[in-house]
Design a protein around this motif. Structure first.
Motif, mmCIF file in Angstrom:
data_model
loop_
_atom_site.group_PDB
_atom_site.id
_atom_site.type_symbol
_atom_site.label_atom_id
_atom_site.label_comp_id
_atom_site.label_asym_id
_atom_site.label_seq_id
_atom_site.Cartn_x
_atom_site.Cartn_y
_atom_site.Cartn_z
ATOM 1 N N LEU A 87 -2.822 -10.414 -3.319
ATOM 2 C CA LEU A 87 -2.074 -9.172 -3.101
ATOM 3 C C LEU A 87 -3.072 -8.014 -3.146
ATOM 4 O O LEU A 87 -3.886 -7.924 -4.075
ATOM 5 C CB LEU A 87 -1.035 -8.973 -4.206
ATOM 6 C CG LEU A 87 -0.357 -7.594 -4.212
ATOM 7 C CD1 LEU A 87 0.565 -7.433 -3.012
ATOM 8 C CD2 LEU A 87 0.412 -7.363 -5.508
ATOM 9 N N VAL A 88 -3.027 -7.161 -2.142
ATOM 10 C CA VAL A 88 -3.820 -5.935 -2.163
ATOM 11 C C VAL A 88 -2.847 -4.789 -2.405
ATOM 12 O O VAL A 88 -1.963 -4.530 -1.580
ATOM 13 C CB VAL A 88 -4.588 -5.733 -0.836
ATOM 14 C CG1 VAL A 88 -5.397 -4.440 -0.883
ATOM 15 C CG2 VAL A 88 -5.491 -6.930 -0.562
ATOM 16 N N LEU A 89 -3.001 -4.148 -3.556
ATOM 17 C CA LEU A 89 -2.075 -3.091 -3.979
ATOM 18 C C LEU A 89 -2.817 -1.759 -4.019
ATOM 19 O O LEU A 89 -3.896 -1.667 -4.615
ATOM 20 C CB LEU A 89 -1.558 -3.426 -5.377
ATOM 21 C CG LEU A 89 -0.760 -2.331 -6.079
ATOM 22 C CD1 LEU A 89 0.699 -2.398 -5.673
ATOM 23 C CD2 LEU A 89 -0.868 -2.452 -7.573
ATOM 24 N N GLU A 90 -2.230 -0.758 -3.372
ATOM 25 C CA GLU A 90 -2.774 0.601 -3.468
ATOM 26 C C GLU A 90 -1.645 1.465 -3.976
ATOM 27 O O GLU A 90 -0.506 1.353 -3.505
ATOM 28 C CB GLU A 90 -3.240 1.067 -2.084
ATOM 29 C CG GLU A 90 -4.112 2.321 -2.099
ATOM 30 C CD GLU A 90 -3.347 3.621 -1.952
ATOM 31 O OE1 GLU A 90 -3.917 4.683 -2.205
ATOM 32 O OE2 GLU A 90 -2.135 3.580 -1.617
ATOM 33 N N THR A 91 -1.935 2.312 -4.979
ATOM 34 C CA THR A 91 -0.838 3.118 -5.530
ATOM 35 C C THR A 91 -1.328 4.404 -6.171
ATOM 36 O O THR A 91 -2.484 4.500 -6.590
ATOM 37 C CB THR A 91 -0.044 2.306 -6.593
ATOM 38 O OG1 THR A 91 1.113 3.071 -6.966
ATOM 39 C CG2 THR A 91 -0.862 2.001 -7.819
ATOM 40 N N ALA A 92 -0.416 5.350 -6.249
ATOM 41 C CA ALA A 92 -0.661 6.540 -7.065
ATOM 42 C C ALA A 92 -0.514 6.136 -8.528
ATOM 43 O O ALA A 92 0.288 5.255 -8.855
ATOM 44 C CB ALA A 92 0.348 7.621 -6.715
ATOM 45 N N VAL A 93 -1.316 6.760 -9.391
ATOM 46 C CA VAL A 93 -1.216 6.498 -10.829
ATOM 47 C C VAL A 93 -1.123 7.831 -11.575
ATOM 48 O O VAL A 93 -1.627 8.848 -11.108
ATOM 49 C CB VAL A 93 -2.424 5.666 -11.356
ATOM 50 C CG1 VAL A 93 -2.265 4.212 -11.001
ATOM 51 C CG2 VAL A 93 -3.756 6.200 -10.827
ATOM 52 N N ASP A 94 -0.469 7.793 -12.748
ATOM 53 C CA ASP A 94 -0.228 8.986 -13.564
ATOM 54 C C ASP A 94 -0.518 8.600 -15.013
ATOM 55 O O ASP A 94 -0.974 7.481 -15.275
ATOM 56 C CB ASP A 94 1.242 9.416 -13.344
ATOM 57 C CG ASP A 94 1.517 10.855 -13.747
ATOM 58 O OD1 ASP A 94 0.817 11.393 -14.627
ATOM 59 O OD2 ASP A 94 2.457 11.439 -13.180
ATOM 60 N N LEU A 134 0.837 -1.201 0.000
ATOM 61 C CA LEU A 134 0.000 0.000 0.000
ATOM 62 C C LEU A 134 0.873 1.252 0.000
ATOM 63 O O LEU A 134 1.678 1.451 0.924
ATOM 64 C CB LEU A 134 -0.907 0.008 1.241
ATOM 65 C CG LEU A 134 -1.628 -1.322 1.540
ATOM 66 C CD1 LEU A 134 -2.359 -1.248 2.884
ATOM 67 C CD2 LEU A 134 -2.602 -1.664 0.424
ATOM 68 N N GLY A 135 0.687 2.065 -1.011
ATOM 69 C CA GLY A 135 1.413 3.335 -1.055
ATOM 70 C C GLY A 135 2.906 3.188 -1.214
ATOM 71 O O GLY A 135 3.665 4.068 -0.777
ATOM 72 N N VAL A 136 3.359 2.117 -1.832
ATOM 73 C CA VAL A 136 4.801 1.859 -1.932
ATOM 74 C C VAL A 136 5.273 1.791 -3.394
ATOM 75 O O VAL A 136 6.387 2.218 -3.703
ATOM 76 C CB VAL A 136 5.184 0.548 -1.205
ATOM 77 C CG1 VAL A 136 6.699 0.368 -1.180
ATOM 78 C CG2 VAL A 136 4.653 0.520 0.219
#
Ligand SMILES: C[S@@+](CC[C@H](N)C(=O)[O-])C[C@H]1O[C@@H](n2cnc3c(N)ncnc32)[C@H](O)[C@@H]1O
Length: 248
Positions: free
Chosen positions: A155-162, A131-133
């Motif tokens: 897997l639970v993935l949290e992320t910034a996207v562009d 998360l956030g990595v």
């Protein structure tokens, strides 16, 4: 059970610089800048993690590790490196240690870089939180391969996207501090790139659980981030955050 008096606890909490907002009881919530309760709702974690082993990669103050334990996980390992061991970082491990003590938690901890994750170094886990990595990774695909190598089920993935206006898989590369005025941010993949990288890393099924918010949400958030932290409006309005579940 923690034997600290509420006044003593409050004083110790106030000595530290928090990222997460953790409810420690006695009406005391750590004053983190992260809206951790709102973030956890967006993740759609299984309500029950009974009997599961959980790895929280990049745990920082440990909100999500403690949440996994609260949901019944049989074992939780919290890992981090930058915030827990690098003197140049924005944080340290003192918040995690205090929260663990106060919550009488059995969450385990290990200082380890994402790129050093392997079954030999940490073992295998039913559920992995990342998360956030991802956007802090200079080698994002390699990082996902390392994370996949220790994931047994989900897997639970949290992320910034562009690169949101590009339909094909694409990724922004931040050589400086252009994303969030933070030189530890290296990459901004778009959602298509996140999904494709996860498949290449070895996940059989990937699904966006919480996707892009409407344009007005991004504009309002970018305006707030500029007002609150002085972050550049146009660089923030180009980005958003997503949550993906990926199954082996
Ligand atoms: C934005 S914070 C996210 C914290 C938490 N996972 C959350 O979502 O609220 C990024 C975290 O990743 C950690 N991190 C950054 N680079 C890392 C690396 N190479 N290996 C391990 N952890 C790393 C940082 O120390 C920090 O705790």
């Amino acid at each position: 059970m923690c034997s600290m008096l509420p006044a003593e606890l409050k004083a110790r909490v106030n000595e530290l610089n928090w990222f997460h907002s953790i409810d420690l009881g006695h009406g005391i919530v750590t004053p983190g800048r992260d809206n951790s309760a709102r973030k956890v709702a967006r993740l759609q974690l299984p309500e029950s993690l009974a009997g599961k082993t959980v790895l929280d990669v990049g745990a920082w103050d440990g909100f999500f590790s403690f949440e996994a334990e609260r949901r019944g996980a049989a074992r939780v390992l919290a890992t981090d490196s930058y915030c827990w061991s690098d003197p140049r970082s924005w944080g340290n491990k003192r918040g995690f240690d205090l929260a663990r003590e106060v919550l009488a938690s059995k969450v385990e901890d290990q200082v380890i870089d994402v790129l050093d994750l392997s079954p030999g170094n940490v073992g295998m886990f039913d559920v992995v939180l990342f998360l956030g990595v991802l956007y802090h990774m200079k080698h994002p695909l390699l990082a996902l391969e390392r994370v996949a190598s220790v994931t047994r089920e989900l897997l639970v993935l949290e992320t910034a996207v562009d690169m949101l206006d590009c339909r094909r898989p694409a990724m922004a590369f931040y050589a400086g501090d252009e994303f969030g005025l933070d030189a530890t941010n290296w990459c901004g993949p778009n959602p298509a790139a996140v999904l494709d990288m996860l498949k290449v890393a070895g996940f059989a099924r990937v699904r966006i659980i919480a996707g892009l918010r409407p344009w007005w949400f991004r504009w309002a958030k970018a305006a707030w981030l500029k007002w609150k932290f002085g972050l550049p409006f146009w660089s923030m309005v180009r980005t958003d955050r997503i949550v993906v579940h990926a199954w082996k």
